[in-house]
Design a protein around this motif. Structure first.
Motif, PDB file in Angstrom:
ATOM      1  N   LEU A 148      -0.135   7.714  20.081  1.00 51.79           N
ATOM      2  CA  LEU A 148       0.649   6.828  19.218  1.00 51.79           C
ATOM      3  C   LEU A 148       0.488   7.243  17.754  1.00 51.79           C
ATOM      4  CD1 LEU A 148       2.410   4.215  19.408  1.00 51.79           C
ATOM      5  CD2 LEU A 148       0.339   2.928  18.902  1.00 51.79           C
ATOM      6  N   LEU A 149      -0.656   7.848  17.436  1.00 52.81           N
ATOM      7  CA  LEU A 149      -0.933   8.343  16.093  1.00 52.81           C
ATOM      8  C   LEU A 149       0.153   9.287  15.593  1.00 52.81           C
ATOM      9  CD1 LEU A 149      -3.159   8.853  13.784  1.00 52.81           C
ATOM     10  CD2 LEU A 149      -3.774  10.854  15.148  1.00 52.81           C
ATOM     11  N   MET A 150       0.757  10.049  16.511  1.00 57.76           N
ATOM     12  CA  MET A 150       1.746  11.050  16.106  1.00 57.76           C
ATOM     13  C   MET A 150       2.982  10.420  15.474  1.00 57.76           C
ATOM     14  SD  MET A 150       0.187  13.772  16.842  1.00 57.76           S
ATOM     15  CE  MET A 150      -1.145  14.401  17.862  1.00 57.76           C
ATOM     16  N   ASP A 151       3.260   9.169  15.807  1.00 49.01           N
ATOM     17  CA  ASP A 151       4.515   8.549  15.367  1.00 49.01           C
ATOM     18  C   ASP A 151       4.345   7.383  14.408  1.00 49.01           C
ATOM     19  OD1 ASP A 151       6.061  10.225  17.114  1.00 49.01           O
ATOM     20  OD2 ASP A 151       5.384   8.970  18.787  1.00 49.01           O
ATOM     21  N   TYR A 152       3.149   6.806  14.326  1.00 48.58           N
ATOM     22  CA  TYR A 152       3.004   5.559  13.572  1.00 48.58           C
ATOM     23  C   TYR A 152       1.765   5.550  12.678  1.00 48.58           C
ATOM     24  CZ  TYR A 152       6.508   3.586  16.714  1.00 48.58           C
ATOM     25  OH  TYR A 152       7.667   3.338  17.418  1.00 48.58           O
ATOM     26  N   ASN A 153       1.954   5.007  11.481  1.00 47.74           N
ATOM     27  CA  ASN A 153       0.814   4.587  10.667  1.00 47.74           C
ATOM     28  C   ASN A 153       0.392   3.220  11.189  1.00 47.74           C
ATOM     29  OD1 ASN A 153       1.473   6.777   8.837  1.00 47.74           O
ATOM     30  ND2 ASN A 153       3.089   5.445   8.021  1.00 47.74           N
ATOM     31  N   ILE A 154      -0.895   3.033  11.421  1.00 50.96           N
ATOM     32  CA  ILE A 154      -1.357   1.789  12.034  1.00 50.96           C
ATOM     33  C   ILE A 154      -2.438   1.162  11.165  1.00 50.96           C
ATOM     34  CG2 ILE A 154      -2.391   0.721  14.078  1.00 50.96           C
ATOM     35  CD1 ILE A 154      -1.307   3.071  15.708  1.00 50.96           C
ATOM     36  N   GLY A 155      -2.193  -0.104  10.799  1.00 55.94           N
ATOM     37  CA  GLY A 155      -3.196  -0.904  10.114  1.00 55.94           C
ATOM     38  C   GLY A 155      -3.514  -2.133  10.944  1.00 55.94           C
ATOM     39  N   TYR A 156      -4.674  -2.720  10.730  1.00 60.67           N
ATOM     40  CA  TYR A 156      -5.118  -3.853  11.542  1.00 60.67           C
ATOM     41  C   TYR A 156      -5.352  -5.075  10.655  1.00 60.67           C
ATOM     42  CZ  TYR A 156      -5.839  -0.237  15.043  1.00 60.67           C
ATOM     43  OH  TYR A 156      -5.644   0.802  15.919  1.00 60.67           O
ATOM     44  N   ALA A 157      -5.327  -6.253  11.285  1.00 59.90           N
ATOM     45  CA  ALA A 157      -5.561  -7.505  10.565  1.00 59.90           C
ATOM     46  C   ALA A 157      -6.283  -8.480  11.476  1.00 59.90           C
ATOM     47  CB  ALA A 157      -4.242  -8.106  10.080  1.00 59.90           C
ATOM     48  N   TYR A 158      -7.087  -9.382  10.874  1.00 63.65           N
ATOM     49  CA  TYR A 158      -7.775 -10.425  11.640  1.00 63.65           C
ATOM     50  C   TYR A 158      -6.774 -11.461  12.138  1.00 63.65           C
ATOM     51  CZ  TYR A 158     -12.010  -8.500   9.551  1.00 63.65           C
ATOM     52  OH  TYR A 158     -13.027  -7.661   9.163  1.00 63.65           O
ATOM     53  N   SER A 159      -5.785 -11.762  11.326  1.00 64.48           N
ATOM     54  CA  SER A 159      -4.679 -12.649  11.679  1.00 64.48           C
ATOM     55  C   SER A 159      -3.609 -12.420  10.625  1.00 64.48           C
ATOM     56  CB  SER A 159      -5.112 -14.118  11.695  1.00 64.48           C
ATOM     57  OG  SER A 159      -5.320 -14.599  10.381  1.00 64.48           O
ATOM     58  N   ALA A 160      -2.400 -12.871  10.903  1.00 65.79           N
ATOM     59  CA  ALA A 160      -1.339 -12.726   9.915  1.00 65.79           C
ATOM     60  C   ALA A 160      -1.675 -13.524   8.663  1.00 65.79           C
ATOM     61  CB  ALA A 160      -0.010 -13.189  10.519  1.00 65.79           C
ATOM     62  N   THR A 161      -2.234 -14.706   8.843  1.00 66.88           N
ATOM     63  CA  THR A 161      -2.591 -15.544   7.701  1.00 66.88           C
ATOM     64  C   THR A 161      -3.631 -14.870   6.821  1.00 66.88           C
ATOM     65  OG1 THR A 161      -2.089 -17.567   8.922  1.00 66.88           O
ATOM     66  CG2 THR A 161      -3.553 -17.769   7.030  1.00 66.88           C
ATOM     67  N   LEU A 162      -4.655 -14.297   7.447  1.00 71.92           N
ATOM     68  CA  LEU A 162      -5.688 -13.619   6.670  1.00 71.92           C
ATOM     69  C   LEU A 162      -5.135 -12.382   5.982  1.00 71.92           C
ATOM     70  CD1 LEU A 162      -8.734 -14.167   8.993  1.00 71.92           C
ATOM     71  CD2 LEU A 162      -8.700 -14.616   6.540  1.00 71.92           C
ATOM     72  N   LEU A 163      -4.192 -11.696   6.629  1.00 72.28           N
ATOM     73  CA  LEU A 163      -3.567 -10.556   5.979  1.00 72.28           C
ATOM     74  C   LEU A 163      -2.844 -11.005   4.713  1.00 72.28           C
ATOM     75  CD1 LEU A 163      -2.715  -7.612   5.847  1.00 72.28           C
ATOM     76  CD2 LEU A 163      -0.810  -8.152   7.382  1.00 72.28           C
ATOM     77  N   GLY A 164      -2.133 -12.139   4.806  1.00 72.12           N
ATOM     78  CA  GLY A 164      -1.459 -12.666   3.626  1.00 72.12           C
ATOM     79  C   GLY A 164      -2.437 -13.002   2.507  1.00 72.12           C
ATOM     80  N   VAL A 165      -3.571 -13.600   2.854  1.00 67.45           N
ATOM     81  CA  VAL A 165      -4.576 -13.934   1.841  1.00 67.45           C
ATOM     82  C   VAL A 165      -5.155 -12.668   1.232  1.00 67.45           C
ATOM     83  CG1 VAL A 165      -6.842 -15.002   1.481  1.00 67.45           C
ATOM     84  CG2 VAL A 165      -5.127 -16.161   2.868  1.00 67.45           C
ATOM     85  N   GLN A 166      -5.428 -11.662   2.073  1.00 57.79           N
ATOM     86  CA  GLN A 166      -5.983 -10.405   1.549  1.00 57.79           C
ATOM     87  C   GLN A 166      -4.982  -9.691   0.646  1.00 57.79           C
ATOM     88  OE1 GLN A 166      -7.446  -8.834   5.496  1.00 57.79           O
ATOM     89  NE2 GLN A 166      -9.324  -8.538   4.323  1.00 57.79           N
ATOM     90  N   GLN A 167      -3.696  -9.745   1.018  1.00 57.53           N
ATOM     91  CA  GLN A 167      -2.691  -9.162   0.140  1.00 57.53           C
ATOM     92  C   GLN A 167      -2.648  -9.908  -1.201  1.00 57.53           C
ATOM     93  OE1 GLN A 167       0.966  -9.187   2.400  1.00 57.53           O
ATOM     94  NE2 GLN A 167       0.435  -7.319   3.515  1.00 57.53           N
ATOM     95  N   GLY A 168      -2.836 -11.222  -1.146  1.00 54.16           N
ATOM     96  CA  GLY A 168      -2.882 -11.998  -2.385  1.00 54.16           C
ATOM     97  C   GLY A 168      -4.064 -11.609  -3.252  1.00 54.16           C
TER      98      GLY A 168
END
Length: 953
Positions: free
Chosen positions: A676-696
């Protein structure tokens, strides 16, 4: 002359003393007048309280603080009773203590009355309004006074304080706090020979709640045998033993003891035993438990009804007690296959606790009415099950959606994170039932997306809530002085937590006396912190956390152009897949999991960790199967997508998605497989909500007026110990990155823990090239090793534990943990993996690159260096890591190390946005061009000046 001054001094003192006595006597006359007017009826209440207020002014003038505190309690009690305004009484007491006390208590008598003042507040909050959050707050204030100002020695205080506070913690499911307080009360009773303090019935009841029946039985029997225990306590202890024996299936003995208590109560004079009705309904409750265990549901139901019948008219029976019996009746009716009748009692239990709730069984409580009450949570769950059994699935889902609000309010009362983790683990099954129900409604209603959106929000509420709470708290404004005090407290707490964990890890060899001392210190520090922050109610407000929780409609704003998200949630035999594509389309589907799925996934992950080729075919086959089951349908929907965010769940947290296979494996070498690495950049998150807080948090860092002074900080310690602790080849990596970015590199013995703590807040990016150790049993012992352990101090010994890391106030946008197992750790259901990377997230670092297993010291450096090069070129973090891995795989020099063990363990999590990592000025071509121009200009100027000198000479 000297005699004259002495005469004046003693004369003035005697006059002042006489004045104080006169004020006190006048105040007492006002108190008597208050009692007289109060007895004359409601028409005289206003005059009575006015008289009492006059007494307060006189007592202040006389500096009689102990009497002032006593009468303030009496005023509050009287106001609650006479006017039936308990909330106003409590608020008045608190305000008068805060603004009316002209000085702090000094004498033993004053401290005693101060302690009783808060015990009386707890009584009002419990008996009149059943506001147990206030009860807990008041009891904790009394506890603090008792321990810090009274030397923790007064039988009258101890008799009420320990068992009341312990029971309150049990009510809130804060079990660790409860056990500590109960144990302290028991030890107090033994040391001071005060059996009335022990309350074996309550301590044993705590163990019953925890289902530790052997410990409960031991506690109850000790209480029954101890001399001097008051008769009422002895009866409660026998009643508690009955319930314990029933749960242990010692039914005959349980029935015998319960009958003995019943016969004894029948011969008791009610006037000599005021709590006779309370004992009577407890006896009936025990019969109900007994017959329920025996499977005789009609007789169990009969006894629960009798218990409720006795409790209803009894004035000391709380609303919670009555609701509890209604809940028990509902549970029995549900077990009898009568959900319609059970629903009536579940709803009636809710109405008892929430008087505003309408009597119609299909009505639901307003979220604003919900409080931190465990019986409320159980009644909502029971009602949901009854509605579901009746086929009223929509109403059942509404009930399930109310439950997380109660759970959040309960969590906000916990002093210990371990209690919150236990509660989250218990709640996981409720969330699973709710999501399964939402899927059934979704399927039967032709794929109505409303149910998918509601299910998604439930999954967001089910994970990462403690980390979210920590980050939300960190973004609350607190004055600098308060922050400094809070930091000092948290530092001491972090040290104690890892010391406790280390001692507990010794098992039977642990020093129990030392453990007890540390636990007492930690508990006191937690109470001090609560008191410190009490004027900032939003700091630990569950409502402020709930406002952060995202819905399906919010997901698109988390994604950059061309990026998609896939979010997983597992129930017992089903995987639910939520996804949103680059076009913003939200989808939901489910996958039925084979019974062996979890074990196969663990074996798949183990293959990656072990750097072996044996079992390769099975590994590749399952990697293809994982993609087909969990990702391929989503990928087909994503046109022109090159990046994805993965929110894993359950066993998927063990798997780097980069190694999933998008097609059947062809060929014999590792690097040419369709990863899958060949086609996609992949990032991970604990939850969508936490991703939003971290982006903030990342955005806050980028727009901050004052940024960290250095772009980069690298740490590469040296290890002189033999064996596994040796580490080489990290110095060049850190120096190479530092040369490219600028900043600072700390190597060898300079890369120590003390240096890190002093300087880590000065860097925008951090690279830690060192040993990391994850502890899957005691997460508090997960740690980074900054070289050989030192003995310079207990705080800076080159071992940085996760709790210490979590409380640091870092300003970095990214941390790269080139440290083994930095992304691994204990998996807590509902909260995720307790890893070192999670500790950095708690310290407000919005993105991390971590390792899921052992790093190879020969292959990690080129990956990390290439990652930073791409990052400096302006690539997003997930893209930079993917390109670094692809470069590694394409490099023929690495052909022997292309097994995924060598490259797949490094993963990126959190805010994946690109960073502005400017090249140092001395490395820019503009710098050298300007320098050459200046040099040329200088040469021509000098030549021309020389020529002029020649002409004029």
């Amino acid at each position: 002359m000297r005699a004259f001054f002495l005469f004046l001094f003693f004369f003035g003192f005697s006059v002042a003393l006489t004045g104080h006595n006169a004020d006190s006597l006048h105040a007492e006359r006002c108190v008597k007048n208050f009692s007289r007017l109060k007895a004359m009826g409601s028409a005289h209440y206003a005059a009575a309280f006015a008289s009492l207020d006059s007494a307060f002014a006189l007592l202040q003038k006389a500096d009689a603080l102990d009497r002032w505190l006593y009468l303030q309690s009496m005023r509050g009690m009287s106001w609650a009773e006479l006017y039936n305004q308990p909330f106003e009484a409590l608020e008045s007491m608190e305000q008068r203590a805060k603004n009316g006390m002209w000085r702090a208590p000094r004498s033993p008598e004053e401290h005693l009355e101060h302690c009783y003042f808060y015990l009386d507040q707890a009584y009002i909050a419990k008996q009149y309004v059943e506001d147990f959050v206030r009860v807990k707050s008041a009891l904790e204030k009394a506890y603090d006074i008792f321990h810090t100002s009274m030397g923790a020695k007064h039988n009258g205080i101890a008799k009420f304080l320990y068992f009341q506070l312990g029971n309150t913690y049990v009510r809130f499911r804060d079990f660790k706090s409860a056990e500590r307080v109960f144990e302290e009360g028991l030890q107090y009773s033994l040391v001071h020979d005060a059996p009335e303090v022990a309350k074996y019935s309550d301590y044993g009841g705590y163990f019953v709640t925890r289902k530790n029946y052997p410990a409960a039985q031991k506690m109850f029997r000790e209480g029954m045998l101890r001399k001097g225990v008051p008769e009422e306590d002895r009866i409660f202890t026998r009643l508690g033993l009955v319930e314990c024996l029933v749960q242990m299936n010692a039914l005959d003995e349980a029935l015998k003891i319960n009958r003995e208590v019943e016969q004894m109560l029948a011969k008791t004079n009610p006037e000599k035993m005021p709590k006779l009705p309370e004992f009577a309904y407890n006896v009936q409750e025990n019969y109900g438990i007994y017959y329920h265990k025996r499977g005789d549901l009609p007789r169990a139901l009969q006894h629960y009804r009798r218990a409720l019948q006795i409790a209803e008219p009894y004035p000391r029976a709380t609303k919670r007690q009555k609701a509890f019996y209604k809940l028990g009746i509902g549970n029995i009716l549900a077990d009898m296959g009568k959900p319609d009748e059970a629903l009536i009692f579940y709803h009636d239990a809710l109405c008892t606790l929430l008087p505003k709730l309408a009597s119609a069984t299909k009505s639901h409580p307003d979220p604003a009415w919900l409080s931190a009450e465990n019986v409320l949570l159980q009644a909502l769950e029971g009602k949901a099950r009854a509605l579901l059994a009746m086929g009223l699935r929509e109403d059942a889902l509404v009930c399930y959606e109310r439950i997380p609000l109660v759970e959040a309010k309960l969590r906000a009362t916990h002093a210990y994170e371990s209690s919150s983790l236990m509660a989250l683990d218990e709640s996981r099954k409720r969330f699973q039932s709710a999501v399964d129900l939402a899927w059934a409604l979704f399927s039967d209603d032709g794929g109505r997306m409303e149910y998918a959106q509601r299910a998604f929000r439930l999954t967001e509420l089910s994970r990462g809530m403690l980390l979210l709470q920590s980050l939300v708290q960190a973004r609350q404004y607190l004055p600098d002085a308060l922050l400094a005090q809070d930091d000092a407290l948290r530092t001491r707490m972090a040290w104690l937590e890892h010391e406790l964990a280390a001692e507990r890890e010794k098992g039977a060899a642990a020093d129990t006396r030392q453990l007890k001392q540390w636990e007492e210190q930690l508990f006191d520090l937690k109470l001090q912190r609560q008191r410190l922050l009490q004027d900032y109610p939003n700091y630990n407000n569950p409502d402020s956390v709930f406002l952060q929780v995202l819905g399906a409609g919010d997901l698109s704003r988390l994604l950059r152009p061309g990026q998609a998200m896939v979010n997983y949630f597992f129930t017992e035999n089903t995987a639910y897949v939520f996804s949103v594509g680059p076009d913003g389309t939200f989808r939901w589907r489910n996958v039925v999991l084979a019974p062996s799925f979890r074990e196969q996934t663990k074996q798949f992950a183990a293959f990656l960790w072990q750097e072996k080729n044996e079992g390769r075919a099975a590994f590749l086959q399952f990697g293809r199967q994982l993609d087909s089951l969990l990702l391929a349908p989503e990928r087909k929907q994503w046109a022109n997508t090159s990046s994805m965010v993965v929110v894993p769940d359950d066993v998927l947290v063990l798997v780097p998605f980069e190694v999933l296979l998008t097609a059947p494996a062809q060929g014999g070498n590792w690097r040419d497989l369709p990863w899958l690495l060949m086609d996609y950049n992949i990032g991970y998150a604990y939850s969508a909500t936490l991703l939003g807080v971290q982006q903030g948090i990342g955005a806050e860092h980028r727009h901050a007026d004052e940024k960290p002074p250095h772009i980069f900080g690298g740490f590469a310690p040296v290890y002189t110990s033999a064996g596994a602790y040796r580490l080489s080849n990290t110095f060049p990596m850190v120096k190479n990155v530092q040369k490219a970015l600028g900043g600072e590199a700390w190597l060898d013995k300079e890369a120590n823990e003390e240096r890190f703590k002093q300087t880590a807040g000065q860097y925008r990016t951090l690279l830690l090239a060192m040993h990391g150790i994850s502890d899957n049993e005691q997460p508090e012992l997960s740690r980074l090793l900054f070289g050989d352990p030192g003995a310079d101090s207990a705080v800076n010994n080159n071992i940085l534990y996760a709790p210490e890391l979590e409380i640091m106030r870092l300003r970095a946008d990214l941390v790269v943990l080139s440290a083994c197992h930095s992304g691994a750790g204990k998996l807590e259901h509902g909260e995720g993996v307790y890893s070192l990377a999670r500790a950095f997230a708690a310290a407000r670092v919005p993105a991390s690159v971590m390792s899921l297993w052992l790093l190879h010291e020969a292959t990690a450096p080129p990956l990390v260096e290439a990652f930073f090069q791409y990052l400096q070129a302006g690539k997003n973090k997930d893209e930079a890591l993917r390109l670094a891995k692809l470069d590694f795989l394409k490099n023929d020099e690495n052909f022997e190390t292309t097994h995924p063990f060598f490259w797949a363990g490094l993963t990126a999590a959190g805010d994946m946005c690109a960073l502005e990592l400017a090249t140092p000025f001395y490395k820019k071509w503009q710098f050298w061009s300007a320098l050459l121009l200046l040099g040329a200009a200088g040469f021509f100027i000098r030549k021309k000046y020389s020529a002029r000198r020649t002409v004029y000479s």
